[in-house]
Design an enzyme around this catalytic site. Structure first.
Site, PDB file in Angstrom:
ATOM      1  N   LYS A 114       0.822  -1.213   0.000  1.00  0.00           N
ATOM      2  CA  LYS A 114       0.000   0.000   0.000  1.00  0.00           C
ATOM      3  C   LYS A 114       0.853   1.258   0.000  1.00  0.00           C
ATOM      4  CE  LYS A 114      -3.164   2.564   3.047  1.00  0.00           C
ATOM      5  NZ  LYS A 114      -2.262   3.575   3.635  1.00  0.00           N
ATOM      6  N   ASP A 133      -6.022   8.236   8.488  1.00  0.00           N
ATOM      7  CA  ASP A 133      -6.173   7.706   9.838  1.00  0.00           C
ATOM      8  C   ASP A 133      -6.192   8.808  10.888  1.00  0.00           C
ATOM      9  OD1 ASP A 133      -6.258   5.009   9.206  1.00  0.00           O
ATOM     10  OD2 ASP A 133      -4.081   4.852   9.124  1.00  0.00           O
TER      11      ASP A 133
END
Length: 438
Positions: free
Chosen positions: A22, A121
């Protein structure tokens, strides 16, 4: 909002292949903006964050063609810079942390780059200073609209220079590198990040015609070139997912083989898990984890003091795996201090583990002490909500090892970083079901 229902306490068996990385994908995909020629990329993970970035590039005017599972071609020969000032871009760019890395390539090739305050996040403050200070060092002018949190950099022509980064930021280094490859003259970046994924980016850029030396060290020297050409690139396996599967095997006392891990790019990861008492065997380019039927014991430092596991810039231990280490330690024999230096909110999921019966002392926002159960007291099933990607997978591992049936809400956070996770886990025997609670 999606939900996982997990029946824990079952041993798993078989092999699992890690997805493409990722964190590498978010850098590599932005680099396609540096050339009008075709760039073909393989092993792209099919996850929410990456798919959002591909969609953003398409809306920016990049021609995107899917060639097969996890393989795409990109051609940025007709970029619509007006999209950068649209309301649509403010929404789409603001929903993704990785969107910040389009700024360097756009600035280098088109003389301007804009970005809304990136999302991602909720794990603590994540500064953008390293990115923009690097652009300013290269000669760009910087502006920031406080009302709508919109950043912009502009330059007629970037000029190579020497710079000392204020921190070894991976995304900051990547962004500045992508800007510097088309700058006039030589750029030297000291205190550069040197993670394998950044090395991958630099090697890809060199194949495109860039002149980057010092790859793998903390000093990069970049001789600017006039233009870059197309190339083909294959991404590394995701080291965070590899660490997740090691933790899953240990916690469920399962025998698992992790296929094609690129051992040379794992750094400290195998050693840290071995310090936790986990047997990590190399079989060619695979990792084999035998069933830890008798548990695993945490080592102490040579003077007998309690083991500390802390994150550090590469080649230190990655902060993205500290949540996994913390969960593993809950069933180990012994104690460990987890020191998360980078993000002040990343350990706040431990209250969910305490509810499951784990013995954890949260010392402060950055440190937690874990006293392992040695499997003498199994974690208990509960209902949880995933706060971020890494805490989400850690809670999932805890649920798979727990006694009873657990529920995890907000699994969209897990989907941001893990591809087809429930299907892949079911293939090795996990009892997990996805529910749509909308």
């Amino acid at each position: 909002m999606g939900t996982f229902k997990i029946e824990g306490g079952h041993r798993l068996q078989g092999s699992i292949k890690p997805q493409g990385a990722k964190n590498e994908a978010l850098q590599i995909l932005c680099a396609v903006l540096l050339t009008p020629e075709t760039v073909t990329i393989h092993n792209i993970p099919d996850i929410v964050d990456v798919n959002k970035l591909i969609n953003l590039l398409s809306n920016l005017g990049v021609k995107v063609d899917q060639l097969g599972p996890n393989s795409y071609s990109f051609k940025a020969d007709n970029i619509n810079l007006n999209y950068l000032e649209s309301e649509q871009f403010k929404i789409e760019g603001g929903s993704l942390r990785g969107s910040i890395m389009i700024v360097g390539p756009l600035l280098a090739r088109f003389g301007r780059g804009y970005i809304p305050k990136p999302g991602g996040d909720k794990i603590g403050r994540r500064r953008l200073d390293t990115h923009f200070e690097g652009f300013i060092n290269l000669g760009a002018s910087f502006r920031y609209n406080r009302e709508d949190h919109f950043y912009g950099v502009e330059a007629e022509k970037l000029k190579g220079t020497y710079m000392l980064l204020d921190e070894a930021s991976v995304t900051g280094t990547a962004n500045v590198v992508m800007a510097a490859v088309l700058a006039e003259g030589t750029t030297t970046i000291y205190n550069a990040a040197c993670e394998p994924y950044l090395q991958q980016l630099c090697k890809m850029l060199n194949r495109m015609g860039a002149k980057i030396s010092g790859i793998g060290s903390n000093m990069l020297v970049i001789e600017g070139v006039d233009s870059l050409k197309g190339t083909e690139h294959t991404m590394l396996p995701d080291m965070i997912e590899i660490g997740s599967w090691i933790g899953l095997a240990a916690m469920t006392k399962s025998e698992l083989t992790i296929k094609g891990v690129s051992w040379d790019d794992l750094g400290q990861i195998p050693n840290v898990f071995r310090k936790l008492g986990i047997t990590v065997e190399q079989q060619g380019d695979d990792i084999h984890i035998p069933a830890h039927t008798d548990g695993y014991q945490i080592q102490k430092f040579i003077d007998g003091s309690i083991l500390t596991v802390a994150d550090a810039p590469w080649p230190g231990f990655t902060p993205d795996l500290l949540s996994i280490v913390l969960v593993i330690a809950t069933q180990a024999k012994g104690e460990v201090l987890i020191h998360q230096k980078m993000f002040e909110s990343r350990l706040f999921f431990v209250d969910k583990l305490i509810d499951m019966g784990a013995k954890i002392i949260l010392c402060d926002p950055h440190r937690a002490t874990v006293i392992g159960h040695n499997f003498k007291s199994q974690l208990k099933a509960t209902t949880m909500t995933s706060p971020d990607i890494r805490a989400g997978i850690s809670l999932l591992i805890a649920a798979l090892s727990a006694k009873g049936t657990s529920t995890i809400h907000n699994i969209e956070q897990i989907d941001r970083g893990y591809e087809n996770i429930e299907q892949r886990l079911r293939s090795i025997g996990a009892r997990i079901q996805r529910l749509d609670t909308n």
